[in-house]
Design a protein around this motif. Sequence first.
Motif, PDB file in Angstrom:
ATOM      1  N   LEU A  17       0.854  -1.174   0.000  1.00  0.00           N
ATOM      2  CA  LEU A  17       0.000   0.000   0.000  1.00  0.00           C
ATOM      3  C   LEU A  17       0.893   1.228   0.000  1.00  0.00           C
ATOM      4  CD1 LEU A  17      -2.583  -1.103   2.712  1.00  0.00           C
ATOM      5  CD2 LEU A  17      -2.765  -1.313   0.248  1.00  0.00           C
ATOM      6  N   ALA A  18       0.605   2.160  -0.879  1.00  0.00           N
ATOM      7  CA  ALA A  18       1.392   3.381  -0.956  1.00  0.00           C
ATOM      8  C   ALA A  18       0.532   4.537  -0.494  1.00  0.00           C
ATOM      9  CB  ALA A  18       1.865   3.627  -2.377  1.00  0.00           C
ATOM     10  N   GLY A  19       1.085   5.454   0.235  1.00  0.00           N
ATOM     11  CA  GLY A  19       0.329   6.587   0.748  1.00  0.00           C
ATOM     12  C   GLY A  19       0.550   6.660   2.248  1.00  0.00           C
ATOM     13  N   SER A  20      -0.531   6.726   2.984  1.00  0.00           N
ATOM     14  CA  SER A  20      -0.433   6.778   4.435  1.00  0.00           C
ATOM     15  C   SER A  20       0.235   5.509   4.944  1.00  0.00           C
ATOM     16  CB  SER A  20      -1.832   6.917   5.042  1.00  0.00           C
ATOM     17  OG  SER A  20      -1.759   6.974   6.439  1.00  0.00           O
ATOM     18  N   SER A  21       1.108   5.626   5.938  1.00  0.00           N
ATOM     19  CA  SER A  21       1.828   4.454   6.426  1.00  0.00           C
ATOM     20  C   SER A  21       1.234   3.882   7.706  1.00  0.00           C
ATOM     21  CB  SER A  21       3.299   4.800   6.646  1.00  0.00           C
ATOM     22  OG  SER A  21       3.405   5.827   7.616  1.00  0.00           O
ATOM     23  N   THR A  22       0.287   4.600   8.300  1.00  0.00           N
ATOM     24  CA  THR A  22      -0.348   4.101   9.523  1.00  0.00           C
ATOM     25  C   THR A  22      -1.842   4.409   9.497  1.00  0.00           C
ATOM     26  OG1 THR A  22       0.021   6.147  10.753  1.00  0.00           O
ATOM     27  CG2 THR A  22       1.731   4.450  10.938  1.00  0.00           C
ATOM     28  N   VAL A  23      -2.563   3.711  10.353  1.00  0.00           N
ATOM     29  CA  VAL A  23      -3.976   3.974  10.560  1.00  0.00           C
ATOM     30  C   VAL A  23      -4.228   3.893  12.060  1.00  0.00           C
ATOM     31  CG1 VAL A  23      -4.661   1.560  10.223  1.00  0.00           C
ATOM     32  CG2 VAL A  23      -6.317   3.359   9.882  1.00  0.00           C
ATOM     33  N   VAL A  24      -5.054   4.792  12.574  1.00  0.00           N
ATOM     34  CA  VAL A  24      -5.407   4.786  13.985  1.00  0.00           C
ATOM     35  C   VAL A  24      -6.754   4.086  14.131  1.00  0.00           C
ATOM     36  CG1 VAL A  24      -5.898   6.189  16.024  1.00  0.00           C
ATOM     37  CG2 VAL A  24      -4.149   6.932  14.386  1.00  0.00           C
ATOM     38  N   VAL A  25      -6.794   3.076  14.982  1.00  0.00           N
ATOM     39  CA  VAL A  25      -8.008   2.295  15.195  1.00  0.00           C
ATOM     40  C   VAL A  25      -9.043   3.150  15.922  1.00  0.00           C
ATOM     41  CG1 VAL A  25      -8.971   0.255  16.333  1.00  0.00           C
ATOM     42  CG2 VAL A  25      -6.682   0.155  15.288  1.00  0.00           C
ATOM     43  N   GLN A  26     -10.261   3.132  15.389  1.00  0.00           N
ATOM     44  CA  GLN A  26     -11.384   3.849  15.987  1.00  0.00           C
ATOM     45  C   GLN A  26     -12.326   2.834  16.636  1.00  0.00           C
ATOM     46  OE1 GLN A  26     -11.425   7.286  15.920  1.00  0.00           O
ATOM     47  NE2 GLN A  26      -9.417   6.974  14.973  1.00  0.00           N
ATOM     48  N   PRO A  27     -13.185   3.270  17.563  1.00  0.00           N
ATOM     49  CA  PRO A  27     -14.140   2.335  18.177  1.00  0.00           C
ATOM     50  C   PRO A  27     -14.958   1.627  17.103  1.00  0.00           C
ATOM     51  CG  PRO A  27     -14.160   4.421  19.349  1.00  0.00           C
ATOM     52  CD  PRO A  27     -13.314   4.627  18.106  1.00  0.00           C
ATOM     53  N   GLY A  28     -15.079   0.315  17.227  1.00  0.00           N
ATOM     54  CA  GLY A  28     -15.840  -0.479  16.283  1.00  0.00           C
ATOM     55  C   GLY A  28     -15.044  -1.005  15.102  1.00  0.00           C
ATOM     56  N   ASP A  29     -13.811  -0.532  14.922  1.00  0.00           N
ATOM     57  CA  ASP A  29     -12.981  -1.013  13.823  1.00  0.00           C
ATOM     58  C   ASP A  29     -12.565  -2.461  14.053  1.00  0.00           C
ATOM     59  OD1 ASP A  29     -13.007   1.320  12.365  1.00  0.00           O
ATOM     60  OD2 ASP A  29     -11.002   1.962  12.959  1.00  0.00           O
ATOM     61  N   THR A  30     -12.465  -3.195  12.970  1.00  0.00           N
ATOM     62  CA  THR A  30     -11.914  -4.547  12.970  1.00  0.00           C
ATOM     63  C   THR A  30     -10.859  -4.603  11.879  1.00  0.00           C
ATOM     64  OG1 THR A  30     -13.501  -5.362  11.337  1.00  0.00           O
ATOM     65  CG2 THR A  30     -14.148  -5.528  13.674  1.00  0.00           C
ATOM     66  N   LEU A  31     -10.042  -5.637  11.921  1.00  0.00           N
ATOM     67  CA  LEU A  31      -9.065  -5.795  10.841  1.00  0.00           C
ATOM     68  C   LEU A  31      -9.782  -5.913   9.501  1.00  0.00           C
ATOM     69  CD1 LEU A  31      -6.476  -8.232  12.439  1.00  0.00           C
ATOM     70  CD2 LEU A  31      -6.125  -5.825  11.868  1.00  0.00           C
ATOM     71  N   TRP A  32     -10.923  -6.588   9.493  1.00  0.00           N
ATOM     72  CA  TRP A  32     -11.703  -6.770   8.266  1.00  0.00           C
ATOM     73  C   TRP A  32     -12.177  -5.420   7.728  1.00  0.00           C
ATOM     74  CZ3 TRP A  32     -12.118 -10.982   5.346  1.00  0.00           C
ATOM     75  CH2 TRP A  32     -13.120 -11.026   4.377  1.00  0.00           C
ATOM     76  N   SER A  33     -12.712  -4.562   8.627  1.00  0.00           N
ATOM     77  CA  SER A  33     -13.222  -3.265   8.174  1.00  0.00           C
ATOM     78  C   SER A  33     -12.087  -2.353   7.717  1.00  0.00           C
ATOM     79  CB  SER A  33     -14.067  -2.584   9.258  1.00  0.00           C
ATOM     80  OG  SER A  33     -13.290  -2.200  10.372  1.00  0.00           O
ATOM     81  N   ILE A  34     -10.975  -2.389   8.423  1.00  0.00           N
ATOM     82  CA  ILE A  34      -9.820  -1.569   8.031  1.00  0.00           C
ATOM     83  C   ILE A  34      -9.290  -2.041   6.676  1.00  0.00           C
ATOM     84  CG2 ILE A  34      -7.421  -0.995   8.597  1.00  0.00           C
ATOM     85  CD1 ILE A  34      -8.327  -1.028  11.573  1.00  0.00           C
ATOM     86  N   ALA A  35      -9.223  -3.353   6.485  1.00  0.00           N
ATOM     87  CA  ALA A  35      -8.755  -3.897   5.206  1.00  0.00           C
ATOM     88  C   ALA A  35      -9.639  -3.402   4.060  1.00  0.00           C
ATOM     89  CB  ALA A  35      -8.747  -5.420   5.258  1.00  0.00           C
ATOM     90  N   GLY A  36     -10.936  -3.350   4.283  1.00  0.00           N
ATOM     91  CA  GLY A  36     -11.847  -2.874   3.251  1.00  0.00           C
ATOM     92  C   GLY A  36     -11.680  -1.406   2.943  1.00  0.00           C
ATOM     93  N   GLU A  37     -11.282  -0.626   3.937  1.00  0.00           N
ATOM     94  CA  GLU A  37     -11.095   0.807   3.735  1.00  0.00           C
ATOM     95  C   GLU A  37      -9.772   1.125   3.050  1.00  0.00           C
ATOM     96  OE1 GLU A  37     -11.889   3.441   7.042  1.00  0.00           O
ATOM     97  OE2 GLU A  37     -13.157   1.895   7.915  1.00  0.00           O
ATOM     98  N   VAL A  38      -8.707   0.435   3.455  1.00  0.00           N
ATOM     99  CA  VAL A  38      -7.396   0.778   2.912  1.00  0.00           C
ATOM    100  C   VAL A  38      -7.129   0.125   1.564  1.00  0.00           C
ATOM    101  CG1 VAL A  38      -6.412   1.226   5.185  1.00  0.00           C
ATOM    102  CG2 VAL A  38      -6.108  -1.025   4.150  1.00  0.00           C
ATOM    103  N   ALA A  39      -7.850  -0.947   1.252  1.00  0.00           N
ATOM    104  CA  ALA A  39      -7.626  -1.655  -0.010  1.00  0.00           C
ATOM    105  C   ALA A  39      -8.941  -2.241  -0.524  1.00  0.00           C
ATOM    106  CB  ALA A  39      -6.580  -2.745   0.194  1.00  0.00           C
ATOM    107  N   PRO A  40      -9.891  -1.384  -0.904  1.00  0.00           N
ATOM    108  CA  PRO A  40     -11.216  -1.867  -1.288  1.00  0.00           C
ATOM    109  C   PRO A  40     -11.236  -2.778  -2.514  1.00  0.00           C
ATOM    110  CG  PRO A  40     -10.989   0.466  -1.800  1.00  0.00           C
ATOM    111  CD  PRO A  40      -9.776   0.068  -1.019  1.00  0.00           C
TER     112      PRO A  40
END
Length: 71
Positions: A17-40
């Motif tokens: 993934l190129a661009g932002s190098s980190t993501v801050v977990v928010q309430p309710g986030d899961t690895l699955w949901s983050i994966a869908g956001e960063v690499a749809p």
Amino acid sequence: MATVAVELGQADGGLELAGSSTVVVQPGDTLWSIAGEVAPEEDRRAVVDALVDANDLDAVELVPGQVLQLP
């Protein structure tokens, strides 16, 4: 919900993934949901595996405020 804008590219057959190098977990986030956001457009299973590997995670439970490195 974590918000991250990234561009996707393949290098050496692995997910990169190129661009932002980190993501801050928010309430309710899961690895699955983050994966869908960063690499749809990618297979979420591969992105989740890459997130686990990049962050040396032993468990899939995330804590709000936790900073995850993007692969």
